[in-house]
Design a protein around this motif. Structure first.
Motif, short mmCIF file in Angstrom:
data_model
loop_
_atom_site.label_atom_id
_atom_site.label_comp_id
_atom_site.label_asym_id
_atom_site.label_seq_id
_atom_site.Cartn_x
_atom_site.Cartn_y
_atom_site.Cartn_z
N PHE A 128 25.53 -21.51 72.53
CA PHE A 128 26.41 -22.50 73.14
C PHE A 128 26.34 -23.67 72.60
O PHE A 128 25.24 -23.95 71.85
N ALA A 129 27.11 -24.52 72.62
CA ALA A 129 27.29 -26.05 72.16
C ALA A 129 26.70 -26.95 73.34
O ALA A 129 27.15 -26.96 74.32
N LEU A 130 25.66 -28.01 72.93
CA LEU A 130 25.23 -29.05 73.62
C LEU A 130 26.07 -29.92 73.61
O LEU A 130 26.79 -30.61 74.65
N ARG A 131 26.71 -30.32 72.50
CA ARG A 131 27.68 -31.36 72.10
C ARG A 131 28.70 -30.78 71.17
O ARG A 131 28.41 -30.36 70.30
N ARG A 132 30.16 -31.00 71.65
CA ARG A 132 30.91 -30.03 70.97
C ARG A 132 30.95 -30.74 69.34
O ARG A 132 31.05 -31.69 69.13
N GLY A 133 30.70 -29.48 68.55
CA GLY A 133 30.69 -29.57 67.12
C GLY A 133 29.50 -30.04 66.42
O GLY A 133 29.54 -30.31 65.35
N HIS A 134 28.55 -30.45 67.49
CA HIS A 134 27.36 -31.12 66.75
C HIS A 134 26.05 -30.35 66.60
O HIS A 134 25.42 -29.83 65.93
N VAL A 135 25.75 -29.86 68.13
CA VAL A 135 24.40 -29.32 68.44
C VAL A 135 24.68 -28.20 69.17
O VAL A 135 25.18 -28.15 70.08
N TYR A 136 23.93 -26.96 68.37
CA TYR A 136 24.06 -25.79 69.19
C TYR A 136 22.60 -25.03 69.40
O TYR A 136 21.79 -25.57 68.77
N ALA A 137 22.62 -24.56 70.57
CA ALA A 137 21.37 -23.94 71.02
C ALA A 137 21.58 -22.40 71.30
O ALA A 137 22.77 -21.99 71.26
#
Length: 149
Positions: free
Chosen positions: A130-139
């Protein structure tokens, strides 16, 4: 050759008392690319059971007729396969070319009435990422059977 009695569809009791007769027409499989219409002489019977709410009923030919049907069971099966493959309007056009004319809404109604195959219930369901912040950080969420270090 007609049977002497018919069973009431509600209570299942047999009846021999004939109310009336009528002609019923069913569209059946095509023969040589031409439509085939079966014309049946159908009897209506009285249901004399005291607890039954139905007063009269029509006899049905097993494997050929259904209540209120305008197509034989075989023709309906063919048209249901057309509906599964093509859907409404395209199925209506193909049915006309196969000399089995029917409406698109009838095909869609038969399609909705078909039973879906029972699929297995998933035992484990996990979300991969899933994305923590759209388009930048994924977890990623690990599945429950994986031990975190």
């Amino acid at each position: 050759m007609a049977a002497d009695e018919a069973a009431c569809p509600d209570c299942g009791a047999g009846s021999r008392r004939v109310h009336s007769r009528y002609r019923r027409r069913l569209l059946d499989f095509t023969v040589g690319g031409r439509p085939t219409v079966l014309e049946l002489r159908v009897r209506r019977f009285f249901c004399d059971q005291p607890g039954c709410g139905r007063k009269t009923f029509a006899e049905q030919v097993a494997g050929l007729t259904r209540r209120y049907a305008r197509h034989s069971s075989g023709a309906r099966g063919q048209l249901q396969e057309v509906a599964v493959a093509l859907g409404g309007r395209a199925g209506e056009r193909l049915g006309g070319r196969l000399a089995l004319p029917t409406g698109h809404s009838t095909l869609l109604r038969w399609l909705r009435a078909l039973l879906l195959p029972i699929s297995a219930v998933p035992q484990v369901l996990g979300v991969d990422d899933f994305a923590l912040r759209r388009g930048h950080v994924y977890a990623t969420i690990p599945p429950p059977w994986v031990q975190a270090n």
